[in-house]
Design a protein around this motif. Structure first.
Motif, PDB file in Angstrom:
ATOM      1  N   VAL A   1      -0.997  16.467 -12.340  1.00  0.00           N
ATOM      2  CA  VAL A   1      -0.619  15.849 -11.059  1.00  0.00           C
ATOM      3  C   VAL A   1       0.447  16.726 -10.413  1.00  0.00           C
ATOM      4  CG1 VAL A   1      -1.218  13.476 -11.705  1.00  0.00           C
ATOM      5  CG2 VAL A   1       1.044  14.383 -12.283  1.00  0.00           C
ATOM      6  N   PRO A   2       0.762  16.513  -9.130  1.00  0.00           N
ATOM      7  CA  PRO A   2       1.675  17.433  -8.444  1.00  0.00           C
ATOM      8  C   PRO A   2       3.014  17.648  -9.152  1.00  0.00           C
ATOM      9  CG  PRO A   2       0.575  16.041  -6.853  1.00  0.00           C
ATOM     10  CD  PRO A   2       0.159  15.543  -8.191  1.00  0.00           C
TER      11      PRO A   2
ATOM     12  N   GLY B   1       7.250  21.863  -4.032  1.00  0.00           N
ATOM     13  CA  GLY B   1       8.007  20.641  -3.808  1.00  0.00           C
ATOM     14  C   GLY B   1       8.150  20.320  -2.326  1.00  0.00           C
ATOM     15  N   VAL B   2       8.387  21.351  -1.500  1.00  0.00           N
ATOM     16  CA  VAL B   2       8.502  21.136  -0.057  1.00  0.00           C
ATOM     17  C   VAL B   2       7.175  20.651   0.516  1.00  0.00           C
ATOM     18  CG1 VAL B   2       8.869  22.274   2.154  1.00  0.00           C
ATOM     19  CG2 VAL B   2      10.393  22.778   0.226  1.00  0.00           C
ATOM     20  N   LEU B   3       6.069  21.294   0.106  1.00  0.00           N
ATOM     21  CA  LEU B   3       4.748  20.873   0.586  1.00  0.00           C
ATOM     22  C   LEU B   3       4.464  19.429   0.194  1.00  0.00           C
ATOM     23  CD1 LEU B   3       2.448  23.960  -0.129  1.00  0.00           C
ATOM     24  CD2 LEU B   3       3.120  23.031   2.100  1.00  0.00           C
ATOM     25  N   PHE B   4       4.762  19.095  -1.051  1.00  0.00           N
ATOM     26  CA  PHE B   4       4.513  17.744  -1.538  1.00  0.00           C
ATOM     27  C   PHE B   4       5.360  16.725  -0.763  1.00  0.00           C
ATOM     28  CE2 PHE B   4       4.896  14.544  -5.134  1.00  0.00           C
ATOM     29  CZ  PHE B   4       3.618  14.055  -4.950  1.00  0.00           C
TER      30      PHE B   4
ATOM     31  N   LEU C   1       4.012  13.527   1.565  1.00  0.00           N
ATOM     32  CA  LEU C   1       4.466  12.144   1.417  1.00  0.00           C
ATOM     33  C   LEU C   1       5.149  11.650   2.692  1.00  0.00           C
ATOM     34  CD1 LEU C   1       5.864  12.116  -2.236  1.00  0.00           C
ATOM     35  CD2 LEU C   1       3.601  11.462  -1.408  1.00  0.00           C
ATOM     36  N   LEU C   2       5.862  12.547   3.386  1.00  0.00           N
ATOM     37  CA  LEU C   2       6.495  12.156   4.643  1.00  0.00           C
ATOM     38  C   LEU C   2       5.437  11.792   5.683  1.00  0.00           C
ATOM     39  CD1 LEU C   2       9.067  11.919   6.382  1.00  0.00           C
ATOM     40  CD2 LEU C   2       8.794  14.337   6.959  1.00  0.00           C
ATOM     41  N   ALA C   3       4.359  12.580   5.738  1.00  0.00           N
ATOM     42  CA  ALA C   3       3.280  12.285   6.687  1.00  0.00           C
ATOM     43  C   ALA C   3       2.633  10.938   6.375  1.00  0.00           C
ATOM     44  CB  ALA C   3       2.232  13.406   6.637  1.00  0.00           C
ATOM     45  N   VAL C   4       2.441  10.660   5.091  1.00  0.00           N
ATOM     46  CA  VAL C   4       1.869   9.363   4.693  1.00  0.00           C
ATOM     47  C   VAL C   4       2.804   8.228   5.099  1.00  0.00           C
ATOM     48  CG1 VAL C   4       1.188   7.953   2.721  1.00  0.00           C
ATOM     49  CG2 VAL C   4       0.546  10.355   2.794  1.00  0.00           C
ATOM     50  N   SER C   5       4.100   8.424   4.929  1.00  0.00           N
ATOM     51  CA  SER C   5       5.070   7.386   5.282  1.00  0.00           C
ATOM     52  C   SER C   5       5.074   7.114   6.778  1.00  0.00           C
ATOM     53  CB  SER C   5       6.476   7.800   4.820  1.00  0.00           C
ATOM     54  OG  SER C   5       6.515   7.989   3.434  1.00  0.00           O
ATOM     55  N   ILE C   6       5.027   8.189   7.579  1.00  0.00           N
ATOM     56  CA  ILE C   6       5.005   8.009   9.038  1.00  0.00           C
ATOM     57  C   ILE C   6       3.737   7.274   9.466  1.00  0.00           C
ATOM     58  CG2 ILE C   6       4.853   9.249  11.222  1.00  0.00           C
ATOM     59  CD1 ILE C   6       6.643  11.402   9.987  1.00  0.00           C
ATOM     60  N   LEU C   7       2.600   7.642   8.861  1.00  0.00           N
ATOM     61  CA  LEU C   7       1.345   6.967   9.183  1.00  0.00           C
ATOM     62  C   LEU C   7       1.432   5.486   8.822  1.00  0.00           C
ATOM     63  CD1 LEU C   7      -1.624   7.059  10.030  1.00  0.00           C
ATOM     64  CD2 LEU C   7      -2.208   7.662   7.660  1.00  0.00           C
ATOM     65  N   GLN C   8       2.035   5.187   7.667  1.00  0.00           N
ATOM     66  CA  GLN C   8       2.171   3.797   7.248  1.00  0.00           C
ATOM     67  C   GLN C   8       3.056   3.020   8.223  1.00  0.00           C
ATOM     68  OE1 GLN C   8       5.146   2.315   5.993  1.00  0.00           O
ATOM     69  NE2 GLN C   8       4.152   0.333   5.658  1.00  0.00           N
ATOM     70  N   MET C   9       4.127   3.648   8.725  1.00  0.00           N
ATOM     71  CA  MET C   9       5.013   2.958   9.659  1.00  0.00           C
ATOM     72  C   MET C   9       4.275   2.608  10.934  1.00  0.00           C
ATOM     73  SD  MET C   9       8.495   5.209   9.142  1.00  0.00           S
ATOM     74  CE  MET C   9       9.322   4.430  10.520  1.00  0.00           C
TER      75      MET C   9
ATOM     76  N   SER D   1       0.830  -1.214   0.000  1.00  0.00           N
ATOM     77  CA  SER D   1       0.000   0.000   0.000  1.00  0.00           C
ATOM     78  C   SER D   1       0.859   1.258   0.000  1.00  0.00           C
ATOM     79  CB  SER D   1      -0.934   0.015   1.213  1.00  0.00           C
ATOM     80  OG  SER D   1      -1.821  -1.077   1.155  1.00  0.00           O
ATOM     81  N   ILE D   2       1.872   1.291   0.849  1.00  0.00           N
ATOM     82  CA  ILE D   2       2.681   2.512   0.927  1.00  0.00           C
ATOM     83  C   ILE D   2       3.508   2.691  -0.330  1.00  0.00           C
ATOM     84  CG2 ILE D   2       4.676   1.477   2.085  1.00  0.00           C
ATOM     85  CD1 ILE D   2       3.203   4.996   2.584  1.00  0.00           C
ATOM     86  N   LEU D   3       3.997   1.582  -0.903  1.00  0.00           N
ATOM     87  CA  LEU D   3       4.740   1.714  -2.163  1.00  0.00           C
ATOM     88  C   LEU D   3       3.816   2.192  -3.281  1.00  0.00           C
ATOM     89  CD1 LEU D   3       7.019  -1.475  -2.077  1.00  0.00           C
ATOM     90  CD2 LEU D   3       7.659   0.891  -1.643  1.00  0.00           C
ATOM     91  N   THR D   4       2.571   1.729  -3.246  1.00  0.00           N
ATOM     92  CA  THR D   4       1.602   2.169  -4.253  1.00  0.00           C
ATOM     93  C   THR D   4       1.303   3.656  -4.101  1.00  0.00           C
ATOM     94  OG1 THR D   4       0.596  -0.020  -4.263  1.00  0.00           O
ATOM     95  CG2 THR D   4      -0.702   1.779  -5.181  1.00  0.00           C
ATOM     96  N   ILE D   5       1.091   4.095  -2.859  1.00  0.00           N
ATOM     97  CA  ILE D   5       0.776   5.507  -2.619  1.00  0.00           C
ATOM     98  C   ILE D   5       1.937   6.405  -3.044  1.00  0.00           C
ATOM     99  CG2 ILE D   5       0.335   7.225  -0.826  1.00  0.00           C
ATOM    100  CD1 ILE D   5      -1.199   5.035   0.698  1.00  0.00           C
ATOM    101  N   LEU D   6       3.137   6.057  -2.582  1.00  0.00           N
ATOM    102  CA  LEU D   6       4.290   6.903  -2.898  1.00  0.00           C
ATOM    103  C   LEU D   6       4.589   6.889  -4.394  1.00  0.00           C
ATOM    104  CD1 LEU D   6       6.701   6.076   0.068  1.00  0.00           C
ATOM    105  CD2 LEU D   6       5.150   8.008  -0.183  1.00  0.00           C
ATOM    106  N   GLY D   7       4.477   5.724  -5.014  1.00  0.00           N
ATOM    107  CA  GLY D   7       4.760   5.628  -6.446  1.00  0.00           C
ATOM    108  C   GLY D   7       3.728   6.328  -7.294  1.00  0.00           C
ATOM    109  N   THR D   8       2.451   6.198  -6.921  1.00  0.00           N
ATOM    110  CA  THR D   8       1.381   6.782  -7.734  1.00  0.00           C
ATOM    111  C   THR D   8       1.304   8.292  -7.551  1.00  0.00           C
ATOM    112  OG1 THR D   8       0.140   4.729  -7.498  1.00  0.00           O
ATOM    113  CG2 THR D   8      -1.049   6.634  -8.317  1.00  0.00           C
ATOM    114  N   MET D   9       1.504   8.768  -6.325  1.00  0.00           N
ATOM    115  CA  MET D   9       1.451  10.215  -6.122  1.00  0.00           C
ATOM    116  C   MET D   9       2.554  10.925  -6.903  1.00  0.00           C
ATOM    117  SD  MET D   9      -1.121  11.058  -4.201  1.00  0.00           S
ATOM    118  CE  MET D   9      -0.747  12.684  -3.566  1.00  0.00           C
ATOM    119  N   GLN D  10       3.643  10.204  -7.199  1.00  0.00           N
ATOM    120  CA  GLN D  10       4.744  10.811  -7.956  1.00  0.00           C
ATOM    121  C   GLN D  10       4.696  10.448  -9.434  1.00  0.00           C
ATOM    122  OE1 GLN D  10       8.630  10.854  -5.669  1.00  0.00           O
ATOM    123  NE2 GLN D  10       7.529   9.357  -4.448  1.00  0.00           N
ATOM    124  N   ILE D  11       3.547  10.019  -9.931  1.00  0.00           N
ATOM    125  CA  ILE D  11       3.405   9.669 -11.345  1.00  0.00           C
ATOM    126  C   ILE D  11       3.787  10.872 -12.205  1.00  0.00           C
ATOM    127  CG2 ILE D  11       0.962  10.277 -11.250  1.00  0.00           C
ATOM    128  CD1 ILE D  11       0.423   8.287 -13.430  1.00  0.00           C
TER     129      ILE D  11
END
Length: 296
Positions: free
Chosen positions: A249-250, A271-274, A278-286, A221-231
């Motif tokens: 897309v962003p 770029g900083v906001l984005f 993604l950092l917040a999503v990663s922490i939540l996933q951890m 899930s986290i790889l999908t989120i991080l990979g897709t958000m950076q499409i």
């Protein structure tokens, strides 16, 4: 500290020093530079940079509707990837995990799309979705569905769906491989013992497979989120963010702010906001992964 202990520590740090230098030079320094530029108004060429403080951030958060449209588009593609793409990957992994003929062949075939270049994939699907001579429209014409033919990537109602489909086709192989490896780590004896006790396939899946696979599900899930958000590559090679901003897309939004508008400072703020999102999503996933490890 003895001389031998000091020598061992020095040797250890000497081995990690090259990797540390690469990390600092190519990760830490660029991030600090981007953050520094984000508080300036700068066209990327002039030697003069005007300090604007947090103005770029407030504009992105409260006054740039295009930015939030790009986030919504990326979120929509991510939602489809999390459900349809990963659901298909799990189904195929469950099938290939069984003793079927040619399963090694299927493993190779399913893993092929992810290793292809995103630009090449985009160009091929451009031809498939072409409004005049596209393969999909020709197939639908032969089936008598002429009224449904259209320029799939140029129509505002279908462009985002078409781009999402291309992305899922290219990306499902990663999830398939990871899920298949996860399934193969589950001891076969558990399923066999459950069958002896009279458990059906659904009961084995829901009460044995799913709990033991939770950490793998979170990883995928986290790889999908991080990979897709950076499409990016598929968008550039198919729609370039159009029609209008319907597939923006962003990453393309940041590129547009930098190249088209010549607002390097504002692009850095985006770029900083984005990155923070993604950092917040990663922490939540951890945190969720730790919880799932205890549960499984």
């Amino acid at each position: 500290m003895t001389w031998n202990r000091f020598r061992n520590l020095a040797t250890t740090y000497l081995f990690i020093l090259p990797a540390l230098l690469f990390f600092v030079v190519f990760s830490i320094v660029p991030f600090l530079k981007v953050f520094q530029l984000s508080v300036f108004e700068w066209d990327g060429i002039s030697t003069h940079m005007r300090f604007v403080g947090m103005q770029n951030f407030t504009q992105a958060l409260f006054h740039d509707s295009s930015w939030w449209v790009s986030m919504k588009n990326a979120g929509f593609i991510t939602l489809l990837a999390l459900t349809a793409q990963n659901g298909l990957a799990l189904l195929l992994a469950l099938i290939v995990d069984r003793e079927i003929k040619g399963k090694n062949f299927y493993r190779v075939v399913f893993y092929l799309p992810p290793v292809l270049s995103g630009i090449v994939v985009g160009l091929v699907w451009n031809w498939i979705f072409d409004g005049s001579h596209g393969l999909l429209n020709q197939l639908m014409s032969h089936l008598g569905l002429v009224c449904w033919t259209r320029a799939w990537l140029a129509d505002p109602t279908t462009a985002i769906w078409a781009v999402a489909l291309i992305h899922m086709w290219k990306g499902f192989g990663w999830g398939f491989v990871i899920l298949l490896v996860g399934l193969q780590t589950i001891p076969r004896e558990l399923g066999e013992a459950a069958r002896v006790d009279g458990a059906g396939e659904w009961a084995i899946f829901s009460r044995i497979t799913v709990p033991l696979m939770l950490p793998v599900f979170f990883l995928v899930s986290i790889l999908t989120i991080l990979g897709t958000m950076q499409i990016f590559d598929i968008i550039i090679s198919t729609t370039n963010g159009g029609p209008g901003i319907h597939t923006e897309v962003p990453i393309t939004r940041i590129l547009a702010a930098m190249v088209r508008s010549l607002r390097f400072g504002y692009a850095c703020a985006l770029g900083v906001l984005f990155g923070l999102i993604l950092l917040a999503v990663s922490i939540l996933q951890m945190q969720l992964s730790k919880w799932s490890s205890r549960f499984s």
